[in-house]
Design a protein around this motif. Structure first.
Motif, PDB file in Angstrom:
ATOM      1  N   THR A 146       0.484  -1.163   0.694  1.00 42.09           N
ATOM      2  CA  THR A 146       0.141   0.084  -0.084  1.00 42.09           C
ATOM      3  C   THR A 146       0.972   1.365   0.070  1.00 42.09           C
ATOM      4  O   THR A 146       0.934   2.177  -0.083  1.00 42.09           O
ATOM      5  CB  THR A 146      -1.383   0.245   1.172  1.00 42.09           C
ATOM      6  N   ARG A 147       1.967   1.040  -0.111  1.00 39.52           N
ATOM      7  CA  ARG A 147       3.148   2.463   0.579  1.00 39.52           C
ATOM      8  C   ARG A 147       3.908   2.677  -1.457  1.00 39.52           C
ATOM      9  O   ARG A 147       4.118   1.286  -1.540  1.00 39.52           O
ATOM     10  CB  ARG A 147       3.286   1.950   1.114  1.00 39.52           C
ATOM     11  N   THR A 148       4.560   3.699  -0.850  1.00 37.34           N
ATOM     12  CA  THR A 148       5.311   3.896  -2.637  1.00 37.34           C
ATOM     13  C   THR A 148       6.514   3.162  -1.707  1.00 37.34           C
ATOM     14  O   THR A 148       7.478   3.513  -0.824  1.00 37.34           O
ATOM     15  CB  THR A 148       5.702   4.938  -2.704  1.00 37.34           C
ATOM     16  N   ALA A 149       7.350   3.373  -2.969  1.00 32.08           N
ATOM     17  CA  ALA A 149       8.997   2.474  -3.448  1.00 32.08           C
ATOM     18  C   ALA A 149       9.625   4.196  -3.034  1.00 32.08           C
ATOM     19  O   ALA A 149      10.995   3.699  -3.230  1.00 32.08           O
ATOM     20  CB  ALA A 149       9.389   1.487  -3.758  1.00 32.08           C
ATOM     21  N   GLY A 150       9.060   4.787  -3.368  1.00 34.74           N
ATOM     22  CA  GLY A 150      10.121   6.007  -3.412  1.00 34.74           C
ATOM     23  C   GLY A 150      10.214   6.867  -4.811  1.00 34.74           C
ATOM     24  O   GLY A 150      10.106   5.816  -6.150  1.00 34.74           O
ATOM     25  N   GLY A 151      10.528   7.783  -4.895  1.00 38.40           N
ATOM     26  CA  GLY A 151      10.931   8.068  -6.164  1.00 38.40           C
ATOM     27  C   GLY A 151      12.040   8.946  -6.173  1.00 38.40           C
ATOM     28  O   GLY A 151      12.625   9.540  -5.700  1.00 38.40           O
TER      29      GLY A 151
END
Length: 470
Positions: A146-151
């Motif tokens: 449900t969370r991002t791996a970032g960018g």
């Protein structure tokens, strides 16, 4: 043999070198992991198992001497040119873009014997700390889908954390290898500009981005990151930022002679309690190992952040405005969000840009002078651990923290043009990894990596459950 895919790259190379496993066998293990988990994570956007097998077979049949990365499976962010692979920087405007030549760093990796598994997802035009776009959709964090791996190197960080690849390359103009590493529990280095050639990055690292933008190695351990840096760095004659800087090795005694500064927050934007605790545990570990560590807050950091904002946000939007003219309907919500923030201020005038450019040298000089006493600085990577897809603000210590403000802790060092590494050093209450940032002065990349390695001894990468239960 499934645990192979989460082993350090240096261990995999040892197994390959002793012929306990072949390049094809190792490639097959990674192919299996990708086919099992990529539908959930959406980290790789251009992956063809037969193309991978062909590379591995060619390595095994070659009569040329083995390179230092012989048989190592790696991935590359889709903003770095890989011949024959889609490198679209996450934009419908670039849909189908397939370079015919490798970026310098990719060509060097191939020459060293690496196997290119594919290219990884990134946000549109790289201008976000969350990886999502209209071409391929969002990349999820292997610790919590449900969370991002970032960018913007989110696909790369998810791939490495989940065992899709042993290591790889992202790019960083404001924290884009460091924040994803922090979010997914791996290691990364934003090098000094020019030490790793940026030729072949899309868009090109030119103008202010020749200072604030770099290609950086990402992997599960500091030793792996250092291996990529040592093997593939070196001046590119066509890179105007390149400098003939020789590699250096530090003994533990030399590292312990360095005075290290640290800050738990910058006095402007609060961090979560677990983030603060990760800094404290890092300091405790270093002191236990015999290092001299003291609180230190360079006075020029906020000025550096304001200048970074002018170059990355305001000048960045000016670079893209003519590219997207007439194609606004094709833009992703993530990139539109960046433009909304950037367009709150008018375009930079020539006079503003001139004075900002001159001021950046003045502020960099101030920071370098301040860092004479503490050549290495330990800071948070971000105010928060990995956030839920689409989140854009948080309440920390009773204060609302907005999206770009939460990321400010990496942005300083892009303006400074200095190396900064990330290593896992803690956990949130939700079981999410938390990294710490180790920054130094320009061209002292090996010093930064040396301190990062000593921190890693008490912390470091742990495989997410999804990676070991596949």
């Amino acid at each position: 043999m499934s645990d192979l895919v989460t082993k350090p790259a240096v261990e995999l190379l040892s197994l390959l070198g002793s012929r306990k496993i072949s390049p094809l066998e190792l490639a097959e293990e990674h192919i299996r992991q990708i086919e099992m988990l990529n539908p959930q994570l959406n980290a790789l956007i251009d992956f063809n198992p037969d193309r991978v097998r062909a590379q591995a077979a060619a390595l095994s049949q070659s009569s040329t001497p083995k390179g230092p990365l012989h048989g190592l499976p790696i991935t590359v962010k889709a903003s770095i040119a890989v011949a024959g692979h889609r490198s679209e920087t996450g934009s419908l405007i670039n849909k189908g873009c397939t370079p015919t030549e490798d970026a310098v760093i990719v060509a060097r990796a191939r020459q060293a014997g690496a196997i290119i598994l594919g290219t990884t997802n990134c946000p549109e035009f790289l201008m976000a700390y969350e990886t999502d776009n209209l071409l391929y959709g969002p990349t999820s964090n292997p610790w919590d889908l449900t969370r991002t791996a970032g960018g913007s190197s989110g696909g790369e960080s998810a791939a490495i954390a989940a065992g899709f690849s042993a290591a790889g390359f992202g790019s960083d103009s404001g924290g884009s290898v460091r924040t994803p590493a922090h979010f997914t529990g791996i290691c990364a280095l934003k090098p000094t500009p020019g030490r790793i050639p940026a030729r072949g990055h899309l868009p090109p690292c030119v103008g202010p981005f020749s200072l604030i933008g770099t290609i950086g190695p990402m992997a599960r351990t500091v030793a792996d990151v250092a291996l990529l840096f040592q093997t593939l760095s070196g001046r590119d004659d066509a890179d105007p930022t390149g400098a003939p800087v020789a590699l250096r090795q530090y003994t533990i005694e030399e590292l312990k002679s360095i005075h290290i500064g640290f800050l738990e927050d910058d006095g402007h934007t609060p961090v979560t309690p677990e983030t603060r605790q990760a800094i404290r545990e890092t300091v405790r570990s270093l002191r236990k190992q015999g290092f001299h560590v003291e609180p230190f807050h360079p006075r020029a950091l906020e000025q550096a952040r304001q200048l970074w904002w002018k170059f990355f946000v305001r000048a960045g939007a000016m670079f893209f405005d003519p590219v997207i003219a007439g194609r606004e309907a094709d833009l992703s919500p993530t990139f539109r969000g960046f433009l909304d923030i950037a367009h709150q201020d008018p375009p930079l005038t020539g006079e503003e840009l001139l004075f900002a450019w001159a001021e950046s040298d003045v502020i960099r000089a101030k920071l370098l002078e301040e860092m004479r006493r503490f050549p290495v600085l330990i800071t948070p990577v971000c105010s928060v651990p990995a956030f839920r897809h689409g989140e854009r603000s948080w309440i920390i210590d009773g204060q609302r923290v907005e999206y770009l403000d939460a990321m400010r802790y990496t942005q300083w060092f892009n303006l400074l043009g200095s190396p900064a590494a990330v290593v896992p050093a803690g956990w949130s209450t939700e079981g999410l990894p938390i990294g710490v940032q180790i920054a130094g002065r320009p061209y002292e990349d090996e010093l930064v990596l040396g301190i990062a390695a000593t921190i890693e001894r008490d912390f470091g990468y742990i495989a997410p459950p999804i990676a070991v239960n596949a």
